[in-house]
Design a protein around this motif. Sequence first.
Motif, PDB file in Angstrom:
ATOM      1  N   HIS A   1       1.532  -1.141   1.227  1.00 44.22           N
ATOM      2  CA  HIS A   1       2.482  -2.105   0.649  1.00 44.22           C
ATOM      3  C   HIS A   1       1.859  -3.177  -0.221  1.00 44.22           C
ATOM      4  CE1 HIS A   1       6.329  -1.038   2.446  1.00 44.22           C
ATOM      5  NE2 HIS A   1       5.630  -0.633   3.483  1.00 44.22           N
ATOM      6  N   TYR A   2       0.686  -3.660   0.190  1.00 41.60           N
ATOM      7  CA  TYR A   2       0.222  -4.930  -0.389  1.00 41.60           C
ATOM      8  C   TYR A   2      -1.147  -4.869  -1.061  1.00 41.60           C
ATOM      9  CZ  TYR A   2       3.949  -6.873   2.575  1.00 41.60           C
ATOM     10  OH  TYR A   2       5.149  -7.157   3.168  1.00 41.60           O
ATOM     11  N   GLU A   3      -1.651  -3.688  -1.316  1.00 43.59           N
ATOM     12  CA  GLU A   3      -2.990  -3.639  -1.913  1.00 43.59           C
ATOM     13  C   GLU A   3      -2.932  -2.974  -3.288  1.00 43.59           C
ATOM     14  OE1 GLU A   3      -5.838  -2.558   1.195  1.00 43.59           O
ATOM     15  OE2 GLU A   3      -4.935  -4.055   2.516  1.00 43.59           O
ATOM     16  N   THR A   4      -1.814  -3.231  -3.960  1.00 47.95           N
ATOM     17  CA  THR A   4      -1.567  -2.836  -5.354  1.00 47.95           C
ATOM     18  C   THR A   4      -1.842  -1.358  -5.627  1.00 47.95           C
ATOM     19  OG1 THR A   4      -3.767  -3.486  -6.132  1.00 47.95           O
ATOM     20  CG2 THR A   4      -2.085  -5.184  -6.191  1.00 47.95           C
ATOM     21  N   GLY A   5      -1.658  -0.542  -4.616  1.00 54.02           N
ATOM     22  CA  GLY A   5      -1.835   0.903  -4.818  1.00 54.02           C
ATOM     23  C   GLY A   5      -3.275   1.286  -5.114  1.00 54.02           C
ATOM     24  N   GLY A   6      -4.228   0.481  -4.645  1.00 55.43           N
ATOM     25  CA  GLY A   6      -5.651   0.753  -4.913  1.00 55.43           C
ATOM     26  C   GLY A   6      -6.086   2.126  -4.404  1.00 55.43           C
ATOM     27  N   TYR A   7      -5.509   2.557  -3.282  1.00 54.08           N
ATOM     28  CA  TYR A   7      -5.870   3.879  -2.726  1.00 54.08           C
ATOM     29  C   TYR A   7      -5.612   4.973  -3.763  1.00 54.08           C
ATOM     30  CZ  TYR A   7      -0.863   4.447  -2.170  1.00 54.08           C
ATOM     31  OH  TYR A   7       0.469   4.539  -2.438  1.00 54.08           O
ATOM     32  N   ALA A   8      -4.564   4.771  -4.621  1.00 55.51           N
ATOM     33  CA  ALA A   8      -4.245   5.761  -5.654  1.00 55.51           C
ATOM     34  C   ALA A   8      -5.008   5.457  -6.946  1.00 55.51           C
ATOM     35  CB  ALA A   8      -2.737   5.754  -5.930  1.00 55.51           C
ATOM     36  N   ALA A   9      -4.972   4.184  -7.352  1.00 55.33           N
ATOM     37  CA  ALA A   9      -5.546   3.827  -8.656  1.00 55.33           C
ATOM     38  C   ALA A   9      -7.061   3.972  -8.673  1.00 55.33           C
ATOM     39  CB  ALA A   9      -5.150   2.390  -9.006  1.00 55.33           C
ATOM     40  N   VAL A  10      -7.708   3.554  -7.600  1.00 55.61           N
ATOM     41  CA  VAL A  10      -9.173   3.535  -7.604  1.00 55.61           C
ATOM     42  C   VAL A  10      -9.765   4.719  -6.839  1.00 55.61           C
ATOM     43  CG1 VAL A  10     -11.215   2.169  -6.956  1.00 55.61           C
ATOM     44  CG2 VAL A  10      -9.164   1.021  -7.823  1.00 55.61           C
ATOM     45  N   ALA A  11      -9.116   5.096  -5.731  1.00 55.31           N
ATOM     46  CA  ALA A  11      -9.670   6.204  -4.933  1.00 55.31           C
ATOM     47  C   ALA A  11      -9.021   7.538  -5.297  1.00 55.31           C
ATOM     48  CB  ALA A  11      -9.495   5.900  -3.439  1.00 55.31           C
ATOM     49  N   GLY A  12      -7.905   7.515  -6.022  1.00 58.05           N
ATOM     50  CA  GLY A  12      -7.251   8.773  -6.433  1.00 58.05           C
ATOM     51  C   GLY A  12      -6.623   9.530  -5.281  1.00 58.05           C
ATOM     52  N   CYS A  13      -6.262   8.806  -4.223  1.00 56.01           N
ATOM     53  CA  CYS A  13      -5.697   9.467  -3.033  1.00 56.01           C
ATOM     54  C   CYS A  13      -4.172   9.340  -3.006  1.00 56.01           C
ATOM     55  CB  CYS A  13      -6.250   8.823  -1.763  1.00 56.01           C
ATOM     56  SG  CYS A  13      -7.989   9.164  -1.525  1.00 56.01           S
ATOM     57  N   SER A  14      -3.552  10.221  -2.254  1.00 50.64           N
ATOM     58  CA  SER A  14      -2.133  10.066  -1.950  1.00 50.64           C
ATOM     59  C   SER A  14      -2.020   9.716  -0.470  1.00 50.64           C
ATOM     60  CB  SER A  14      -1.363  11.352  -2.261  1.00 50.64           C
ATOM     61  OG  SER A  14      -1.976  12.436  -1.597  1.00 50.64           O
ATOM     62  N   ILE A  15      -0.773   9.362  -0.083  1.00 51.20           N
ATOM     63  CA  ILE A  15      -0.562   8.888   1.302  1.00 51.20           C
ATOM     64  C   ILE A  15       0.491   9.747   1.972  1.00 51.20           C
ATOM     65  CG2 ILE A  15       0.585   6.979   2.535  1.00 51.20           C
ATOM     66  CD1 ILE A  15      -1.541   5.267   1.655  1.00 51.20           C
ATOM     67  N   ARG A  16       0.280  10.034   3.231  1.00 48.90           N
ATOM     68  CA  ARG A  16       1.318  10.703   4.035  1.00 48.90           C
ATOM     69  C   ARG A  16       1.610   9.803   5.227  1.00 48.90           C
ATOM     70  NH1 ARG A  16       1.764  17.001   5.971  1.00 48.90           N
ATOM     71  NH2 ARG A  16       4.001  17.033   5.531  1.00 48.90           N
ATOM     72  N   PHE A  17       2.905   9.588   5.458  1.00 47.16           N
ATOM     73  CA  PHE A  17       3.283   8.595   6.464  1.00 47.16           C
ATOM     74  C   PHE A  17       3.352   9.160   7.868  1.00 47.16           C
ATOM     75  CE2 PHE A  17       5.731   6.334   2.921  1.00 47.16           C
ATOM     76  CZ  PHE A  17       4.675   5.474   2.679  1.00 47.16           C
ATOM     77  N   ALA A  18       2.758   8.435   8.801  1.00 44.09           N
ATOM     78  CA  ALA A  18       2.888   8.742  10.228  1.00 44.09           C
ATOM     79  C   ALA A  18       3.799   7.679  10.835  1.00 44.09           C
ATOM     80  CB  ALA A  18       1.525   8.718  10.896  1.00 44.09           C
ATOM     81  N   PRO A  19       5.057   8.018  11.136  1.00 45.73           N
ATOM     82  CA  PRO A  19       5.976   7.000  11.663  1.00 45.73           C
ATOM     83  C   PRO A  19       5.660   6.639  13.115  1.00 45.73           C
ATOM     84  CG  PRO A  19       7.054   9.139  11.574  1.00 45.73           C
ATOM     85  CD  PRO A  19       5.668   9.337  11.029  1.00 45.73           C
ATOM     86  N   GLY A  20       6.170   5.508  13.527  1.00 49.96           N
ATOM     87  CA  GLY A  20       5.982   5.058  14.908  1.00 49.96           C
ATOM     88  C   GLY A  20       6.460   3.634  15.019  1.00 49.96           C
TER      89      GLY A  20
END
Length: 384
Positions: free
Chosen positions: A120-139
């Motif tokens: 939510h709050y890290e400006t999408g750095g995981y995608a922009a800088v690391a080139g990763c996508s995210i899969r959600f684990a609910p709970g």
Amino acid sequence: MFMLPRFWGPSGASQGPCRPLLRFFAMPDPKHNSTIDLRSDTVTKPTQPMLDAMMRAKVGDDVLGDDPTINALQDRCAELFGKAAACFVPSGTMANLLAIRSQTEPGDEIICHPESHIYHYETGGYAAVAGCSIRFAPGERGVFDANTMESLIRWDDDHCPRTRLVSMENTHNRGRGRVWPIEQLHNVCQRAHARGLRTHIDGARIWNASIASGNPVRQIVQHADTVSACFSKGLGAPVGSIVCGEQKTIARVRHLRKMLGGAMRQSGVLAAAAMYALDHHINRLADDHANAQRFADGIDAIDGLTVDRKAVETNLVYFDLDASLGAARNFLKQSTAAGVLMLDEGLQTVRAVTHLHITRAMVDDAVARIASCVSALRQVGGAR
Ligand SMILES: Cc1ncc(COP(=O)(O)O)c(C=O)c1O
């Protein structure tokens, strides 16, 4: 010619150049002689003894590896977290990003909770800088279990991204400060490892988790490959976070830190503040937790405001506004005018955070001021 200041504009405008005008109107009312700032535990300023420690710091050039205070802090954190090495970085955001980038390749997928800070709050750095996508684990409130995590791991297939990293946040910010049950955290880490994944803990508030649960941080992160922790939140230092892990990973973190411009020179002055915080500001987090409980009890007793009091485990308090009181954002204008600063976390939800500068008396004062705001709002039929 007389010119209006740039922020003066037509009334009712809420965007662009007119925003500062609204901020002006929302300034604390001078009859409240002190502002109670509950927006975040990041608002703390260094205390005088902390500043004294910073003044006395022995420094060197940390990019060349010879700042003695940075080196001492890194060694101390590696030991504290039971990891081989540690690297000091400017922020929690950079700490998480480096932990992600150092353990993934572009195209990889990260499993994390849908309410995660990294999402939510890290400006999408995981995608922009690391080139990763995210899969959600609910709970519930930021926490998921090993079965859920395992069900989300991609199978080995040319079509799929490679699942590479599981990230857990402890305490969980949008989970209302929830502490991960330690066995559940260990299970997720161990199951992830058994499936060949790496594990990271976003421990921006890990010391809050430790004080609330009674578990040493070393034990909490025992099975994680990397952990990030912040000195600039509940611990009250002005700047800085740490990433801990095995030698090879931290060497990579250090290299990437330079790439992102996060390598600093005489940063021992900052490490001295962090050292001071480790010595003096960990045990006192219990006071913040007690104050958060007290605040929650006070708020919940106000007609129109509701707190899930059982959810208050650490220093974060979320409360919901009855729709008749109007939207949270407008409610905050009233509370700000009454000298109580908080943040909105949704249409009807407000977040308040206790910290180093908030005393028990200030909690009571804040509750009383908020109660007055609610009564005033009731008279005018809600915040607009
Ligand atoms: C859970 C969590 N992780 C990471 C961060 C990022 O820290 P920073 O603001 O130092 O970048 C925050 C900040 O509030 C946080 O709450």
